[in-house]
Write a protein that holds these residues in place. Structure first.
Motif, PDB file in Angstrom:
ATOM      1  N   ASP A   1      11.897   3.706  -2.517  1.00 40.07           N
ATOM      2  CA  ASP A   1      10.671   4.328  -2.125  1.00 40.07           C
ATOM      3  C   ASP A   1       9.618   3.545  -3.210  1.00 40.07           C
ATOM      4  N   ASN A   2       9.944   3.701  -4.356  1.00 33.49           N
ATOM      5  CA  ASN A   2       9.248   2.991  -5.318  1.00 33.49           C
ATOM      6  C   ASN A   2       8.932   1.456  -5.353  1.00 33.49           C
ATOM      7  N   GLU A   3      10.054   0.916  -5.075  1.00 32.51           N
ATOM      8  CA  GLU A   3       9.908  -0.556  -4.455  1.00 32.51           C
ATOM      9  C   GLU A   3       9.094  -0.755  -3.243  1.00 32.51           C
ATOM     10  N   ILE A   4       9.229   0.107  -2.310  1.00 30.63           N
ATOM     11  CA  ILE A   4       8.373  -0.119  -1.249  1.00 30.63           C
ATOM     12  C   ILE A   4       6.882   0.041  -1.278  1.00 30.63           C
ATOM     13  N   LYS A   5       6.463   1.182  -2.459  1.00 30.05           N
ATOM     14  CA  LYS A   5       5.139   1.228  -2.699  1.00 30.05           C
ATOM     15  C   LYS A   5       4.605  -0.042  -3.523  1.00 30.05           C
TER      16      LYS A   5
ATOM     17  N   GLY B   1      -1.370  -5.460  -0.380  1.00 29.74           N
ATOM     18  CA  GLY B   1      -2.505  -4.900  -0.009  1.00 29.74           C
ATOM     19  C   GLY B   1      -2.763  -4.389   1.448  1.00 29.74           C
ATOM     20  N   ILE B   2      -1.469  -4.327   2.194  1.00 26.56           N
ATOM     21  CA  ILE B   2      -1.535  -4.020   3.446  1.00 26.56           C
ATOM     22  C   ILE B   2      -1.614  -2.404   3.597  1.00 26.56           C
ATOM     23  N   ASP B   3      -2.503  -1.896   4.451  1.00 24.58           N
ATOM     24  CA  ASP B   3      -2.877  -0.733   4.643  1.00 24.58           C
ATOM     25  C   ASP B   3      -1.743   0.042   5.761  1.00 24.58           C
ATOM     26  N   GLU B   4      -2.258   1.217   5.763  1.00 21.58           N
ATOM     27  CA  GLU B   4      -1.358   2.141   6.784  1.00 21.58           C
ATOM     28  C   GLU B   4      -1.675   1.529   8.277  1.00 21.58           C
ATOM     29  N   LEU B   5      -2.872   1.306   8.470  1.00 22.04           N
ATOM     30  CA  LEU B   5      -3.051   0.947   9.823  1.00 22.04           C
ATOM     31  C   LEU B   5      -2.395  -0.553  10.518  1.00 22.04           C
ATOM     32  N   ASN B   6      -1.794  -1.099   9.390  1.00 27.63           N
ATOM     33  CA  ASN B   6      -1.004  -2.271   9.803  1.00 27.63           C
ATOM     34  C   ASN B   6       0.478  -2.160   9.442  1.00 27.63           C
TER      35      ASN B   6
ATOM     36  N   PHE C   1      -6.066  -5.076  13.579  1.00 28.34           N
ATOM     37  CA  PHE C   1      -7.001  -4.876  12.308  1.00 28.34           C
ATOM     38  C   PHE C   1      -6.700  -5.853  11.300  1.00 28.34           C
ATOM     39  N   SER C   2      -5.733  -6.604  11.231  1.00 30.14           N
ATOM     40  CA  SER C   2      -5.764  -7.664  10.325  1.00 30.14           C
ATOM     41  C   SER C   2      -4.636  -8.716  10.644  1.00 30.14           C
ATOM     42  N   SER C   3      -4.832  -9.777   9.962  1.00 28.50           N
ATOM     43  CA  SER C   3      -3.604 -10.955  10.330  1.00 28.50           C
ATOM     44  C   SER C   3      -2.185 -10.370   9.837  1.00 28.50           C
ATOM     45  N   ASN C   4      -2.231  -9.544   8.783  1.00 32.21           N
ATOM     46  CA  ASN C   4      -0.980  -9.474   8.168  1.00 32.21           C
ATOM     47  C   ASN C   4      -0.163  -7.808   8.654  1.00 32.21           C
TER      48      ASN C   4
END
Length: 312
Positions: free
Chosen positions: A14-18, A25-30, A54-57
């Motif tokens: 979980d820490n590695e994912i964070k 910088g990818i947010d929750e919407l993406n 919402f984003s290209s990434n």
């Protein structure tokens, strides 16, 4: 970039994912989350090829990715589609595969591909857990002996250790010095309770040991009604497994019939052989009556099970 994070330490994964999310910088919407127990590879790849509004990434997290280990819980379809994708990935999409097993199968084609085209990281039990625990204290002062005391007290589960450390840090936020007394006063001691031993103590009328275990369970905020249900489920499994075993069924076939993993079946058979089936049935009935009594308010929720144990 594609990641395969595997190992038994959920906290570290979980820490590695964070960390990956913070770096990209990818947010929750993406961010999309899938589970190969319920979703298909085809669904995941369809998401990969769908342009985000919402984003290209885009970040895709795939849990229970058992395709990377030797023992799969179920057959996963369309692995070939994923293999083809890994050969020519979408640079705007990050996929994180999570496989919560100690080892992956390095011989598998899919593992070789992700190793060649992405990153594989292992998160198993640490050989020197104290170093990892020390980093959780940030700039707080704590001695090596106190760190070892904390680990001995609460166990090796990093997630539990982290929760206990957060309590200590809040409590000592002014002087930022944590002592052995703080650990003793604030942390909850991890008690490794063997439920089969608890069952054995009850059936063998080891009342003192059973009562001690019961009180420790209450200290850990376990609900008495939950303990009653847990005991009943163990008795039921012992009864069913031992009866089927005596009829000549193998552990594998019993596991399939009862829809229970093979290891609990093995333990249930070993325990169940010690007792007369009639005794197991009697305790099942007594626990059913206890369950009804607690739920209807006719019996005290904490005292009822203690009295049941003492009445054996």
């Amino acid at each position: 970039m594609n990641y395969l994070l595997y190992g038994t330490e959920k906290f570290l994964i979980d820490n590695e994912i964070k960390s990956i999310i913070n770096k990209t910088g990818i947010d929750e919407l993406n961010t999309s989350k899938y589970d190969l127990e319920f979703n298909t590879i085809k669904e995941i790849l369809e998401d990969v090829n769908t342009v985000s509004l919402f984003s290209s990434n885009k970040l895709i997290i795939v849990d229970n990715a058992t395709i990377f280990n030797r023992v799969q819980n179920k057959k996963i379809d369309d692995i070939e589609l994923l293999e083809e994708y890994l050969k020519n990935t979408n640079k705007d999409v990050i996929i994180i595969f999570i496989d919560k097993v100690e080892k992956i199968d390095s011989v598998k084609k899919i593992v070789k591909l992700i190793k060649e085209k992405g990153t594989i990281k292992e998160f198993n039990a640490l050989k020197n857990i104290s170093n990892n625990v020390r980093t959780m204290f940030d700039d707080y002062k704590i001695s090596d002996s106190s760190i070892n005391e904390l680990i001995n007290r609460v166990g090796n589960d990093l997630e539990i250790i982290y929760q206990e450390i957060e309590k200590l840090k809040i409590y000592k936020i002014d002087d930022k010095t944590i002592t052995s007394k703080d650990i003793e006063d604030l942390t909850i001691e991890n008690i490794n309770i063997d439920i089969f031993k608890f069952v054995d103590d009850i059936i063998n009328k080891n009342k003192k040991s059973a009562i001690t275990t019961y009180k420790e369970l209450l200290k850990l905020n376990e609900e008495p009604i939950k303990i009653v249900a847990l005991l009943a489920s163990k008795f039921r499994l012992m009864y069913q497994a031992s009866v089927l075993a005596k009829k000549g069924y193998t552990e594998d076939s019993i596991s399939e019939i009862l829809k229970v993993h093979k290891y609990p079946i093995h333990l249930a058979i070993l325990s169940g052989y010690k007792y007369n089936p009639k005794i197991l049935l009697k305790y099942l009935k007594d626990l059913a009556d206890l369950d009804i009594g607690i739920k209807t308010g006719e019996k005290d929720r904490e005292l009822a099970l203690e009295l049941f144990i003492l009445s054996l």
